[in-house]
Design an enzyme around this catalytic site. Structure first.
Site, PDB file in Angstrom:
ATOM      1  CG  LEU A  27      11.890 -13.956 -17.270  1.00 14.72           C
ATOM      2  CD1 LEU A  27      13.043 -14.954 -17.425  1.00 14.72           C
ATOM      3  CD2 LEU A  27      10.923 -14.207 -16.496  1.00 14.72           C
ATOM      4  CG  ASP A  69      13.245 -12.902 -21.538  1.00 16.06           C
ATOM      5  OD1 ASP A  69      13.437 -11.678 -21.547  1.00 16.06           O
ATOM      6  OD2 ASP A  69      12.465 -13.482 -20.623  1.00 16.06           O
ATOM      7  CD  GLU A  74      26.390 -12.776 -23.550  1.00 13.28           C
ATOM      8  OE1 GLU A  74      27.241 -12.396 -23.887  1.00 13.28           O
ATOM      9  OE2 GLU A  74      25.485 -12.086 -22.516  1.00 13.28           O
ATOM     10  CG  ASP A  75      21.006 -15.169 -21.377  1.00 18.86           C
ATOM     11  OD1 ASP A  75      22.299 -15.063 -20.892  1.00 18.86           O
ATOM     12  OD2 ASP A  75      20.011 -14.258 -21.465  1.00 18.86           O
ATOM     13  NE  ARG A  94      15.993 -16.251 -21.902  1.00 20.52           N
ATOM     14  CZ  ARG A  94      17.077 -15.642 -22.158  1.00 20.52           C
ATOM     15  NH1 ARG A  94      17.611 -14.750 -20.938  1.00 20.52           N
ATOM     16  NH2 ARG A  94      17.493 -15.470 -23.356  1.00 20.52           N
ATOM     17  NE  ARG A 140      17.239 -16.059 -14.331  1.00 19.92           N
ATOM     18  CZ  ARG A 140      16.910 -15.111 -15.668  1.00 19.92           C
ATOM     19  NH1 ARG A 140      17.481 -15.480 -16.749  1.00 19.92           N
ATOM     20  NH2 ARG A 140      15.975 -14.198 -15.530  1.00 19.92           N
ATOM     21  CG  HIS A 171      23.068 -13.124 -16.842  1.00 21.93           C
ATOM     22  ND1 HIS A 171      22.182 -12.748 -17.629  1.00 21.93           N
ATOM     23  CD2 HIS A 171      22.746 -14.642 -16.653  1.00 21.93           C
ATOM     24  CE1 HIS A 171      21.198 -13.674 -17.860  1.00 21.93           C
ATOM     25  NE2 HIS A 171      21.611 -14.833 -17.188  1.00 21.93           N
ATOM     26  CB  CYS A 258      21.894  -9.853 -23.394  1.00 23.75           C
ATOM     27  SG  CYS A 258      22.286  -9.249 -21.984  1.00 23.75           S
TER      28      CYS A 258
HETATM   29  C1  CIR Z   1      16.128 -12.412 -18.598  1.00 22.86           C
HETATM   30  O1  CIR Z   1      15.696 -12.078 -17.388  1.00 22.86           O
HETATM   31  O2  CIR Z   1      16.718 -13.585 -18.706  1.00 22.86           O
HETATM   32  C2  CIR Z   1      15.889 -11.616 -19.711  1.00 22.86           C
HETATM   33  N1  CIR Z   1      14.833 -10.603 -19.460  1.00 22.86           N
HETATM   34  C3  CIR Z   1      17.498 -10.565 -19.801  1.00 22.86           C
HETATM   35  C4  CIR Z   1      18.728 -11.484 -20.096  1.00 22.86           C
HETATM   36  C5  CIR Z   1      19.593 -10.592 -20.175  1.00 22.86           C
HETATM   37  N2  CIR Z   1      20.842 -11.526 -20.768  1.00 22.86           N
HETATM   38  C6  CIR Z   1      22.203 -11.461 -20.234  1.00 22.86           C
HETATM   39  O3  CIR Z   1      22.459 -10.587 -19.529  1.00 22.86           O
HETATM   40  N3  CIR Z   1      23.021 -12.280 -20.828  1.00 22.86           N
END
Ligand code: CIR
Length: 266
Positions: A27, A69, A74-75, A94, A140, A171, A258
């Protein structure tokens, strides 16, 4: 919540995940070309080495081609010394990543729980400071998820505050980081937000917003390559720094924080 010196930067362990080739489908808000899995894995290798050099034991999980992703570990989870929380990320593609990381959390923590309810929280929206945990609402992280998360943290003895991530910021931590010891690095819009109270805020110099996402790991600050003014500002504050390439991560809106879950185990 009692002040817990070092909660935000003293770590013993980390979890990371090798980027898959499918990261090319990751993404992103703006298309700056697809990242290459191979180049991303080279950058990721340097990142893992830097965490190990900073004193961490790092579990590196295998790539997941089904989740483009998924190297942004971290997410889908959040870790504290007391336990880990499996999250439900807010992006459709995700949402399964929380389940995928569960075994790695179970391996390291005696207590792992799922975010209760049907809300969503991305770990990238959670900024742990030594005396409060800030949760940014974003595209998110929704209010239901943030409030369930805050209530859960309270039962663990932590205080959380819910904030509004400024529009256009993916984020909360895309635009700010803690350097520990009550020092925050933030973009101008975040610095002006009032989220950080009396803490000292170092403003990221103009044109270098991406460099607001750094990580303090024990005695060093990891900083993305290519942002000399931010690097100088961090060094001028007295921190030792390690510069790392994040060119492939950046193409899909990822930064240094991340790419790992960092935590301290007794
Ligand atoms: C996303 O859009 O979810 C991933 N392409 C990037 C996630 C980055 N994560 C973060 O800032 N903790």
């Amino acid at each position: 919540m009692p002040h817990r010196p070092g909660l935000s930067f003293r770590f013993t362990h980390a979890i990371a995940r090798t980027p898959a080739d499918s990261v090319a489908d990751g993404l992103r808000a703006v298309d700056a070309g697809n990242p290459s899995g191979e180049k991303f894995r080279q950058e990721h290798g340097l990142y893992v080495l830097a965490l190990r050099d900073a004193g961490l034991s790092v579990d590196v999980l295998p790539p997941l081609e089904d989740y483009p992703d998924s190297c942004f570990v971290e997410d889908p989870a959040f870790c504290l010394p007391d336990g880990a929380i499996q999250l439900w990320p807010g992006a459709q593609s995700r949402q399964g990543e929380g389940r995928e990381i569960r075994a790695a959390l179970d391996k390291r923590f005696g207590r792992v729980v799922e975010l209760p309810g049907s809300g969503h929280v991305d770990g990238g929206d959670i900024l742990t400071l030594d005396d409060v945990i800030l949760i940014g609402l974003s595209a998110r992280t929704d209010r239901e998820g943030a409030e369930a998360f805050a209530a859960l943290l309270e039962t663990w003895g932590y205080r959380a505050e819910v904030c509004n991530t400024p529009d256009g910021v993916l984020h909360f931590k895309t635009a700010c980081s803690t350097l520990g010891d009550d020092v925050i690095l933030a973009t101008k819009v975040m610095a002006d937000s009032g989220f950080f109270g009396e803490r000292r805020v170092i403003e990221v110099p103009e044109g270098e917003d991406y460099a607001a996402n750094v990580i303090r790991v024990n005695d060093v600050v990891l900083v993305p390559e290519g942002y000399p003014k931010t690097l100088a500002a961090i060094r001028a504050t007295g921190f030792d720094t390690v510069v790392l390439p994040t060119h492939e991560a950046r193409k899909v809106d990822g930064g240094l924080s991340c790419l790992s879950l960092r935590f301290s185990l007794g």
